[in-house]
Motif scaffolding. Sequence first.
Motif, short mmCIF file in Angstrom:
data_model
loop_
_atom_site.label_atom_id
_atom_site.label_comp_id
_atom_site.label_asym_id
_atom_site.label_seq_id
_atom_site.Cartn_x
_atom_site.Cartn_y
_atom_site.Cartn_z
N THR A 1 -35.64 -20.69 43.16
CA THR A 1 -36.51 -21.21 44.22
C THR A 1 -37.38 -22.34 43.68
O THR A 1 -37.54 -23.39 44.32
N LYS A 2 -37.94 -22.14 42.50
CA LYS A 2 -38.76 -23.19 41.88
C LYS A 2 -37.92 -24.43 41.60
O LYS A 2 -38.36 -25.57 41.83
N ASN A 3 -36.69 -24.22 41.15
CA ASN A 3 -35.81 -25.35 40.83
C ASN A 3 -35.47 -26.17 42.08
O ASN A 3 -35.60 -27.39 42.08
N VAL A 4 -35.04 -25.49 43.16
CA VAL A 4 -34.64 -26.22 44.36
C VAL A 4 -35.84 -26.87 45.05
O VAL A 4 -35.71 -27.96 45.62
N LYS A 5 -36.99 -26.24 44.98
CA LYS A 5 -38.18 -26.86 45.58
C LYS A 5 -38.58 -28.12 44.84
O LYS A 5 -38.93 -29.14 45.46
N ASP A 6 -38.52 -28.07 43.50
CA ASP A 6 -38.84 -29.27 42.71
C ASP A 6 -37.86 -30.40 43.03
O ASP A 6 -38.26 -31.55 43.20
N LEU A 7 -36.56 -30.06 43.11
CA LEU A 7 -35.55 -31.08 43.41
C LEU A 7 -35.75 -31.65 44.81
O LEU A 7 -35.59 -32.85 45.03
N CYS A 8 -36.11 -30.79 45.75
CA CYS A 8 -36.32 -31.24 47.12
C CYS A 8 -37.47 -32.23 47.19
O CYS A 8 -37.36 -33.30 47.81
N GLU A 9 -38.57 -31.93 46.53
CA GLU A 9 -39.74 -32.82 46.56
C GLU A 9 -39.47 -34.12 45.82
O GLU A 9 -39.90 -35.20 46.27
N LYS A 10 -38.75 -34.05 44.69
CA LYS A 10 -38.40 -35.28 43.95
C LYS A 10 -37.48 -36.18 44.76
O LYS A 10 -37.46 -37.40 44.54
N ILE B 1 -41.72 -29.22 51.41
CA ILE B 1 -41.45 -27.79 51.46
C ILE B 1 -42.20 -27.17 52.62
O ILE B 1 -43.43 -27.27 52.71
N ALA B 2 -41.46 -26.54 53.53
CA ALA B 2 -42.08 -25.90 54.69
C ALA B 2 -42.75 -24.59 54.28
O ALA B 2 -42.25 -23.87 53.41
N ALA B 3 -43.87 -24.28 54.90
CA ALA B 3 -44.60 -23.06 54.56
C ALA B 3 -43.84 -21.82 55.01
O ALA B 3 -43.87 -20.79 54.33
N ASP B 4 -43.14 -21.89 56.13
CA ASP B 4 -42.36 -20.76 56.62
C ASP B 4 -41.24 -21.30 57.50
O ASP B 4 -41.10 -22.51 57.70
N GLU C 1 -24.76 -24.98 49.76
CA GLU C 1 -23.77 -26.03 49.47
C GLU C 1 -24.23 -27.38 50.03
O GLU C 1 -24.03 -28.42 49.40
N TRP C 2 -24.84 -27.37 51.22
CA TRP C 2 -25.34 -28.62 51.82
C TRP C 2 -26.40 -29.25 50.93
O TRP C 2 -26.40 -30.47 50.69
N PHE C 3 -27.30 -28.43 50.40
CA PHE C 3 -28.37 -28.95 49.55
C PHE C 3 -27.80 -29.58 48.29
O PHE C 3 -28.16 -30.71 47.92
N TRP C 4 -26.89 -28.87 47.60
CA TRP C 4 -26.34 -29.38 46.34
C TRP C 4 -25.44 -30.58 46.57
O TRP C 4 -25.39 -31.49 45.73
N GLN C 5 -24.74 -30.63 47.70
CA GLN C 5 -23.94 -31.81 48.03
C GLN C 5 -24.84 -33.02 48.23
O GLN C 5 -24.53 -34.13 47.77
N SER C 6 -25.96 -32.83 48.90
CA SER C 6 -26.91 -33.93 49.13
C SER C 6 -27.47 -34.45 47.82
O SER C 6 -27.61 -35.66 47.62
N VAL C 7 -27.79 -33.53 46.92
CA VAL C 7 -28.31 -33.94 45.60
C VAL C 7 -27.24 -34.70 44.83
O VAL C 7 -27.51 -35.73 44.21
N GLN C 8 -25.99 -34.22 44.89
CA GLN C 8 -24.91 -34.85 44.13
C GLN C 8 -24.61 -36.27 44.60
O GLN C 8 -24.43 -37.17 43.78
N ILE C 9 -24.57 -36.50 45.92
CA ILE C 9 -24.22 -37.83 46.43
C ILE C 9 -25.45 -38.71 46.62
O ILE C 9 -25.34 -39.87 47.04
#
Length: 572
Positions: free
Chosen positions: A126-135, A140-143, A212-220
């Motif tokens: 969770t910490k990893n994907v949140k950091d990647l999302c913000e970068k 990050i949505a609260a809920d 999978e959608w998140f990691w695909q977005s990061v990859q491309i």
Amino acid sequence: MALYNLCMKDTVCVLTGFKQDDDAIKELEKLVHWIQWMGGQARDRFPKSGSGDRATHVIASGVQCDKYGVAVAIGIPVLRKAWIHHLWKNRDKDINPHDPALIAEFRFKPFTGLKVFFHGFSETETKNVKDLCEKNGGEIAADEDDASYIVLEDLKGGHWQVTSTEGSSPKKERMINIICKKDLESDTDSDFALPRPLFFKQKSDGAVLPAEWFWQSVQIDSCAAPAGYPQYTPAETLSQGSLEKKRKNQASSKKTRRSRPRLSPLAESSSSRTRNASFDFSEDDSLSSPVPYSPTPVRTVRRNIVQEIHETEKNYCTILESILEIMKKSLDPNQIAGALLEASAAEQMHVYIHLINAIHVVHQQILDDLESTLFGWKEDCDIGPIFIGQCERLKEVYPPFVSVQPKLVSLISEWEKQYPRFQGLLKKCERGKEPGFEHLREHLRDLLIRPVQRLPSVLLLLKRLLEATKKVSSTMRDVNQLERAIHDTDKVVQTINSGMKGDLRQTVPSGKKAKRGSTATAISSALHGVASFGKSSGKKMKRAASGIIHWSPVLNKGNNGSHEDVSSLTKI
């Protein structure tokens, strides 16, 4: 039309996603005038094919615009309107609008303007994907109620059930209900912790998406189109009966995939003893379906063991091929957003590709010889010579890789942190979501231990084959040949072990300067040894090796004709 300069000559900009209120229209007109005054063209749609024009840039209001996905798919950069503002502001300077650094500065990051809520991930992940999302521009949505996109982790032992219902309020808003259920045939422990249910209002611009959608977005390095992941879209409405039917069909399909033909009880017992030995064997080394070489094969113990050697060798070659393909994909400049690694890391990756490919070439030859033997199987077939003929080459190709394997594993972890797109590729491969790698479901770091494990497992199988051969006939010619093969293979294993101990003795304490006998030197000498192997391995192997890698960017020739390590290798 008046021209101020020609800095945007041959530039065709497609503008999309802007609102239709008065202020937005005025801003749009201003952007169009600036583009034209700098010699460019402004369009509201992509030029028709055959018209002679081709869109070079897309100016958008966000990553959810209609033309965003098309632009990403055909490799057109999608930029913020601030790019036009920057060019006009610096119109009196010598500025290149196509400068890669400038494009990167104003390009939309994958999650720009999105509020993402992650659900079902472990605390560390969770910490990893949140950091990647913000970068990557996301928030990050609260809920779940606050999120535009909800990302669900692929659970081991559980599955997500997403339903859409009509709310009871006067507005009768659609509500999304997401719950996690444990798989009926899961191998996970009974205390599998189910994530909490989610219940929220459906949004017209929202989506419930798999990891999978998140990691695909990061990859491309672009926001992947949610429409490509329909299994979790909020618009999906399923009745309880259809959901149960869907789950039963999936369970039945899973059960069918798990079932596989078995060998004779004696062969299964032998296989079990091998896997329970001191060496670590993975599921990929287990037996799959028998090889259909003969319509009525003779099921002797000796043949079954040879077939087991063949099957594990085939699985091992597949793993090596997968490792090579993942590594080469990280260097491919023709994928969306280009190569995943920068030049310095790419040079080091080239070195490791060459070392692993040298191992693969030898084992592919062993596999070919085993297949030929099984195709024309006779009980007195000779198996020992297959390994005797390759032991010298095994001795040449294994120590170079095994000596640097721990460093490669460490580098993979470093590159994951340094290059998020590389991490995206590895995460998709680990989940079996990357096309062409659906069979893996393991991280690249875990796959890299297989070369260390393979020869000890081959040694055990050869010993079992020797015992079975002696029971058939102690005077059989293959008895002496198998004894020699075991002896030679054991020497290779001992050579590898002694080399690993030597590397440990050469470890330099922190704070002290490393001497010439460091990992960089080991890799340089390893490549020199593998080069010698390439010259003596026959035309077939040289062709296979040359198809994988060009090492000219990695090695230089010294004055004395020997290979010297270049600056990139000293970083390893």
